[in-house]
Enzyme design. Sequence first.
Site, PDB file in Angstrom:
ATOM      1  N   HIS B 165      35.103  51.002  31.517  1.00 22.63           N
ATOM      2  CA  HIS B 165      34.096  50.193  30.858  1.00 22.63           C
ATOM      3  C   HIS B 165      33.499  51.002  29.713  1.00 22.63           C
ATOM      4  CE1 HIS B 165      34.051  46.919  33.681  1.00 22.63           C
ATOM      5  NE2 HIS B 165      34.035  47.778  34.684  1.00 22.63           N
ATOM      6  N   CYS B 207      36.125  47.739  26.506  1.00 20.41           N
ATOM      7  CA  CYS B 207      35.412  46.886  25.576  1.00 20.41           C
ATOM      8  C   CYS B 207      34.987  47.742  24.390  1.00 20.41           C
ATOM      9  CB  CYS B 207      34.149  46.324  26.229  1.00 20.41           C
ATOM     10  SG  CYS B 207      34.504  45.444  27.741  1.00 20.41           S
TER      11      CYS B 207
END
Lengths: 529, 396
Positions: B165, B207
């Site tokens: 992440h 991301c």
Amino acid sequence: MAAPGVAATDLEVVRGKRAALFFAAVAILLGLPLWWKTTETYRAPLPYSQISGLNALQLRLMVPVTVVFTRESVPLDDQEKLPFTVVQEREIPLKYKMKIKCLFQKAYRRALEHEEAALSLGSMQEAETMLAKSQKQAEGSLTVYVISEHSSLLPQDMMSYIGPERTAVVRGIMHREALNIVGHQVIQVAQAMSLTEDVLAAALSDHLPEDKWSSDKRRPLKSSLGYEITFSLLNPDPKSHDVHWDIEGAVQRYVQPFLSALSAVGNFSVDSQILYYALLPATTWPHTASPMSSTQWSPGWDPALPPFTQSSTFCSTYLMATNAFHSPRWGGIMIYNVDPTVYNASELPVRVEVEMVRVMEVFLAQLRLLFGIAQPQMPPKCLFSGPKSEGLTTWELDQLLWARSVENLATATTTLTSLAQLLGKISNIVIKDDVASEVYSAVAAVQKAAEELASGHLASAFIASQEAVTSSERAFFDPSLLHLLYFPDDQKFAIYIPLFLPMAVPILLSLVKIFLETRKSWKKPEKID
Amino acid sequence: MVAACLPRERLRPLAGWLLLLSVGSVAAGRIEDQTEQFFRSGHTNNWAVLVCTSRFWFNYRHVANTLSVYRSVKRLGIPDSHIVLMLADDMACNPRNPKPATVFSHKNMELNVYGDDVEVDYRSYEVTVENFLRVLTGRIPSSTPRSKRLLSDDRSNILIYMTGHGGNGFLKFQDSEEITNIELADAFEQMWQKRRYNELLFIIDTCQGASMYERFYSPNIMALASSQVGEDSLSHQPDPAIGVHLMDRYTFYVLEFLEEINPASQTNMNDLFQVCPRSLCVSTPGHRTDLFQRDPKNVLITDFFGSVRKVEITTDTISLQPDLEITESSYKKDRMDEELMEPLKYAEQLPVAQIIHQKPKLKDWHPPGGFILGLWALIIMVFFKTYGIKHMKFIF
């Protein structure tokens, strides 16, 4: 009644002003420097100027050559001039920031009695044995004997001879310019035995700009303190072959002398193993070495040299004289094809005794290549005696030591310079005291090595260069240098604003108020006047 | 024989390959091209650092991503000794895993990427920013085993793959710390200063992945990311049996692309840049090649994902004098040694028979613990509350 009240408030106002000024003074003069000092990363002082000076270091490699003249090698009036010393300089043209100059210090002298006697013997071997008995030469030095033009020691068409120890023989000439001509020949011979551009280029291959990659330059193992050599025997089919090899005897007999000759270069440890059921897939050559490295040993700095036994017709016609190949900076592989006639006679498993001599010949040749000992380039019309039984001539070892010293110095300089650059770029790296002392000792060792090289003491120069490399690597790779103190700017603001803002706002506001009032009081007298 | 007519001097490897041509090898023309190509790349060994920065069951896909890249890289030739794999490794034996000891990367459980021979170098809580930076810069404490080190040199091509992440300028490590793009850029600069890599390929699947390579400033780095700043990288497909998403989209399509690569293929980096267009990936993959010196169309995929080692043919030997006496005596010694050796067997380690037939031990009596005492105290109090305290007198 109003006056004392006004006076009292005045006093208070003045006191208040003074208090505000003192607060501001303490905060700015004491607080700010204290905060700055306590939040900076600790850096022990380093010799930055000396490190940048190392880059501009001029390496002068001195080769002391003793030129010994026998009677009737040169005209008499030239012989009268002996003994004297001449130094010849040659700049090595390499595109490297360190300038390298090669100095040949030729000390001319007359031959002593026993040398005359030795050089008038019949064959070169006898002469050499007699000469070797008398003196032991230091590493890096050479002795060239000049014999008469008509001497029968050398074959008629040969002008010079290079021996396995640090000696060479050159033919003299009866000519006016005899000394110059002989001197020129001596330089040629000395260069072949010591420093050429190729030797240094190979040593510095990692530091030179890459315009073309020659495989020679990338083959040698990097300079290191010690090497571990593993001999492995791969037997893919133990059901059909019962392989034996006398590795202990072979190592003792053939490899150990070679390694003892090389002992100045580093510590060696040798071990051996036999691997059963290890397969060599029959694919194209560049891929064969990688599955092997995936099974057992990790290459790194352990060269593994396995011979191989298999009965299939795998590529036996494609291979050349030695049935062997090697991979740069890793090791070598030799394929030992079992003689097909053995199968007809007995039942499986067939007993195979590996011929260690053939195998060791190939392995020693591969070891030479891996260490960067190249085939020497002989000057024209020169007879070369070939290496001794150890497989290494003494002056080849000297060449290796020179190359390694230069390589070590280059590596140490690069490491120190990179460390200095990194400290400049990344502000959060901590330098502790022991790291700083390693850096100081590395710098001192580099300077000492350069001095020793300039005065021709090769052995001590090599040791100093090894020290330099070890210290600089230890300093660079010290685990304490890891910086984990990076804070992005917004995080820094987020931490300091809640601490400093509540304190700073009243102080700043009161300072502003004081300043405005003082300005008003300066302007007031003008108005009254 | 071929041996006799060869001159005894060193042949250049290219000439060696030409000799293979003359003997009649069919693929010789290709081999020559390959050799030329290979010599142009300038590296002699390959390393891979694969990092999965997440833990917990719902981040199954990150572990599957990393393990799938690990499998491809191993298939294409990089050995385990040259791969540093950092995983939280809590998927295969997670109590929520309906198929224990497996990690699947494809729906319908087609491909178990965990397998029997996975070698995780840094597992569980060892995957920290500090350890990652230590691996990259080489500033490892001397007690670290060899398999946990990145022993690259100036001729190594390194592949660094990171997944997890992330956000704008940072990557989250195990839910407790972050690594910023500046720290990563500084780590690469330290690697460059010490010449710990020849060329570096950095792939990130998180991301806003492109923010992680914005700050690189060292030469010879090529970077790929799964999404631009401001975009999220999406996961590919959930598996109804396992209950979580199995892979991320970008890595899934990169792996499909890598399935067609074999160690000898000539596909170049420009093809890798085209993988996973916006229509399939929803996010826009990005890449950065300005720091790289070669043109991406000359860079082979196998320069980073595979491991091809250069070999040269040895043509010289040293002549040695055989010593016959030694060989004879050692032969006899060998035979004698073999006959004298007794058969080997395992040492007695556990008294198994005793353990199996043990009688159960009598347990010692312990006074009742706090809970029992408290329970009885409660019962007694309730009784006396209900029926009145006067009954206490009869007890005490």
